[in-house]
Write an enzyme that holds these catalytic residues in place. Structure first.
Site, short mmCIF file in Angstrom:
data_model
loop_
_atom_site.label_atom_id
_atom_site.label_comp_id
_atom_site.label_asym_id
_atom_site.label_seq_id
_atom_site.Cartn_x
_atom_site.Cartn_y
_atom_site.Cartn_z
N HIS A 286 -5.09 -9.51 71.91
CA HIS A 286 -5.30 -9.09 70.52
C HIS A 286 -6.18 -10.10 69.78
CE1 HIS A 286 -2.67 -5.60 70.61
NE2 HIS A 286 -1.78 -6.32 71.28
N ASP A 349 1.81 -10.65 73.65
CA ASP A 349 1.98 -9.31 74.20
C ASP A 349 0.64 -8.68 74.57
OD1 ASP A 349 1.36 -9.27 71.40
OD2 ASP A 349 1.76 -7.12 71.40
N GLU A 350 0.71 -7.66 75.38
CA GLU A 350 -0.41 -6.76 75.65
C GLU A 350 -1.73 -7.50 75.89
OE1 GLU A 350 1.14 -2.84 73.21
OE2 GLU A 350 -0.08 -4.30 72.15
N CYS A 351 -1.75 -8.29 76.95
CA CYS A 351 -2.95 -9.06 77.28
C CYS A 351 -3.55 -8.54 78.59
CB CYS A 351 -2.62 -10.54 77.40
SG CYS A 351 -4.04 -11.56 77.85
N PRO A 352 -4.55 -7.67 78.52
CA PRO A 352 -5.20 -7.20 79.75
C PRO A 352 -5.86 -8.36 80.49
CG PRO A 352 -5.81 -5.83 77.87
CD PRO A 352 -5.12 -7.03 77.32
#
Length: 778
Positions: A286, A349-352
């Site tokens: 993000h 969170d949500e770390c490609p």
């Protein structure tokens, strides 16, 4: 409201002492409309009435308590016109009456505990610390006329509070509310209003989400481009993410940020209300807004990267180079100078990992540090930031992805992907804040979606929030001690204005307040819903534009044994009188009723003879297939329609939410078989399909319907070929097949999957989806 004679009240009070107060509290819910409900409340007879001779006594040698007393006196004068005299409690005695007394008391459970005693002679608030007095004062406010929450003089009002004895303290030490100001930005005045509402409901932690892909919202003096560039996006996505393909944008530049002076102003404002502000600086994911400002922070160092203009998860993440860590340490140093909170939230969170997988520096780091893979690299990233925060005397808090790779004992986990993260962390000895999306995400629908503003999806009505229990049953008593509390999260992709935030947060905030403050044993939905009408009066005085779904009708349907639909109607507001309309005929609802044919049902609730909410309409489809089981050659996967008979439950899907549809994916054809239990004559068949280009979902180009009397030998009854709609928006198609009347027991429907996969498909969309809802035969 139940009125009790003094004699009857005293008799009931005696019973209350013997058997506990829960049942009695229910009776008096209309008289003590306190939210969150106190741990112990014992009703008394009579009431205290303010007049021009009423005096406020407080300890002049305790500045914070003196401040609270003066604020109360000043505000009371504004709304009542009565000026309350101020006196030092050192001059009070046991015979002091006609007074509001702030009495220090050392022998209480904790700093947030208080005692509130109201009699005809005096009001006494006892606490051991200023925050205890603050909470006691807010309970007193809720016992006064709702006009106390206004800002103008109310003439002719009798200012009195019903007599009571209250002992109260919070169940959880952490009582949080979150606000995302990155997807949409909100002015300082609204942030203060938000904090005021938190304080009234005894929340003590404001989680301020300040950085995102769509905007960086806090001034960092060493890196001015974070706000010069990172706080602005060129335009914003219009409508729901999956509404259309190609997606539409408004073409309007959007931006905003808080100066450090403004952030300090918010910290001070919250502190006066005994609320700690925890800032969140997202990492390593993000981060696209920061990378747009400083491209060297990414692996590709691509200067063409812009601040994100739509929602979702993006591949541009921080690259774990020393230059990136230097940047983050500098940023966090300035953040810690603004925010004195023990915790600093780092996201996590949500770390490609796409960029890391192809980055030579990242791959070299994985090898040199003997890490297993890119997940290990994220763990290293988080640990390194945690060590830096610890070196500055702070603690790290992060979303439950920070569990991956292990945690240091002093890290705190915010469990959002369900409860398992919290369970795992607590069992490992880490502190936990529970915030599972199912119960704590206020960006979900709270009422019938067709009547609501667009949200991110899901369904979280008021009662579901209220019935949430933060302590997972999987934890032992010792492990449960690591659950510090719970938090409601407010993600603002679909909340563009302050008014839309209020609509989504209230009244659900009131339910969460009771979840985190009141003892589990004292929480009671019937009591809560009886106290809510007064809460709505407070909202009105506070200028809060809350959702009125509390005053609206809710529908429940169930298939009966004879394959008809039983419709049950209810309203959260007690004593609501419900009217429903079918085919133009209005009926007063008294009990569940039966639908024997397809119909549209409209319903509205009346409270005190007035309709305070909207009229809610639901459509139902009945046929010879209603309520029947069916077999299917593949599972629906992520989209299962919400129940095992979603295709025959009588409730058609709509174009507002995908959850009511059964989605068959990966380009595979679909075959459904229904046993009608006996041979029946049919001549029509229908199926609902959703054409949704943004979801790579296209209607079936070919449907064949077969019938059989034995379930073995089938013959073709009808077939149709379809051309998909060309609209970029979602379109519902409900074709009807008409054929020669035929007596069959089994129906088999075969739907060819178009395997639709447009070249410009959205990143998260799965190719070749076929969305179905109600099937019918008659």
């Amino acid at each position: 409201m139940i009125k009790l004679s003094t004699f009857f009240r005293r008799r009931l009070m005696g019973v209350c002492v013997l058997v506990g107060c829960n049942s009695f509290s229910l009776l008096l819910a209309g008289e003590y409309n306190i939210i969150p409900y106190p741990q112990t409340l014992i009703p008394q007879s009579g009431s205290f009435t303010f007049n021009k001779r009423t005096t406020v006594y407080c300890p002049f040698n305790k500045p914070e308590v003196l401040r609270l007393a003066r604020q109360f006196s000043a505000h009371f004068e504004v709304v009542s016109g009565i000026k309350l005299a101020m006196a030092d409690i050192a001059n009070a005695n046991r015979k002091t009456n006609n007074a509001v007394i702030f009495q220090p008391e050392v022998n209480l459970e904790n700093a947030e505990a208080y005692r509130l005693s109201i009699s005809a002679n005096a009001i006494s608030i006892k606490a051991s610390a200023a925050n205890g007095f603050f909470y006691g004062l807010h309970t007193l406010y809720q016992l006064l006329p709702e006009a106390i929450y206004g800002k103008k003089l109310v003439a002719g009002k009798k200012w009195s509070a019903r007599a009571v004895e209250i002992k109260d303290s919070p169940r959880f030490a952490y009582r949080g509310l979150h606000l995302d100001v990155c997807r949409h930005f909100f002015p300082i005045a609204f942030i203060k209003k938000y904090i005021d509402a938190m304080a009234i409901h005894k929340f003590n932690t404001f989680h301020w989400h300040l950085t995102e892909d769509q905007g960086w919202r806090i001034e960092i003096k060493k890196y001015p481009r974070l706000t010069e560039v990172g706080s602005k996006r060129a335009e914003t996505l219009v409508g729901y993410y999956y509404d259309r393909l190609p997606q539409a944008y408004d073409g309007k530049p959007y931006g905003g940020f808080y100066t450090q002076a403004e952030a300090r102003e918010i910290v001070a404002y919250a502190k006066e209300r005994f609320i700690t502000v925890i800032p969140e600086i997202e990492l390593p994911g993000h981060a696209q807004a920061a990378i747009a400002a400083y491209p060297y922070l990414s692996c590709k160092q691509d200067s063409s990267v812009k601040v994100a203009t739509k929602w979702g998860v993006f591949k541009e993440v921080y690259c774990p180079r020393d230059t990136t860590f230097k940047f983050l340490e500098d940023v966090l140093t300035e953040i810690m100078a603004i925010f004195p909170s023990t915790y600093i939230h780092i996201g996590g969170d949500e770390c490609p990992k796409d960029r890391w997988k192809t980055c030579p520096d990242c791959q070299a780091m994985i090898k040199n540090l003997n890490l297993k893979d890119e997940n290990g690299l994220q763990s290293y990233f988080v640990h390194r930031i945690e060590r830096f925060l610890n070196s500055k005397g702070r603690k790290m808090i992060g979303w439950d992805e920070i569990l991956d790779g292990g945690l240091d004992p002093n890290a705190t986990v915010m469990s959002w992907r369900g409860t398992q993260g919290g369970i795992t962390a607590a069992k490992a000895g880490n502190d936990v804040i529970m915030t599972p999306g199912t119960y704590c995400y206020f960006d979900k629908y709270q009422a019938e979606p067709l009547n609501e503003p667009t949200t991110i999806g899901g369904f979280l009505p008021l009662k579901m929030v209220y019935e949430y229990e933060p302590i997972p049953t999987e934890l032992t008593a010792d492990e449960a001690k690591h659950v510090l509390g719970a938090q409601a999260n407010v993600w603002t992709e679909y909340m563009p204005t302050a008014e839309s935030v209020e609509y989504m947060v209230f009244p659900r905030l009131s339910a969460m307040a009771e979840v985190v403050w009141s003892d589990k044993a004292t929480r009671n939905w019937e009591s809560f819903r009886n106290r809510m009408p007064s809460e709505f009066n407070r909202y009105e005085q506070l200028g809060i534009k809350a959702s009125k779904s509390f005053y609206e009708v809710q529908f429940q349907s169930a298939v009966t044994a004879d394959k008809k639909l039983q419709i049950s109607l209810s309203c959260d507001c007690p004593n609501a009188r419900i009217h429903y309309i079918i085919n133009g005929k209005t009926t007063v609802y008294k009990a569940p009723f039966i639908l024997s044919e397809s119909a549209e049902v409209a319903a509205k609730a009346f409270i005190g003879g007035k309709q305070r909410g909207r009229t809610i309409t639901k459509s139902y489809q009945l046929s010879k297939l209603t309520g029947l089981a069916y077999t299917q050659n593949q599972q629906g996967g992520w989209y299962d329609g919400g129940n095992s008979r979603a295709l025959t439950d009588g409730v058609p899907g709509n174009d507002k939410v995908y959850a009511q549809w059964v989605g068959f994916g990966k380009g595979r054809d679909v075959e459904l078989v229904v046993d009608m239990q006996s041979a029946l004559k049919i001549e029509h068949f229908s199926v609902g399909m959703l054409n949704a280009p943004a979801m790579c979902a296209q209607i079936s180009p070919e449907i064949k319907l077969y019938g059989s009397t034995d379930g073995v030998n089938y013959r073709l009854l009808a077939e149709k070929h379809f051309t998909p709609p060309t609209s970029p928006d979602k379109v519902i198609v409900r074709p009807v097949f008409t054929f020669t009347p035929t007596e069959v027991r089994y129906l088999k429907v075969q739907l060819r999957n178009a395997n639709y996969c447009p070249p410009d498909k959205l990143e998260n969309a799965e190719c070749g989806v076929l969305f179905l809802d109600e099937i019918g035969a008659w």
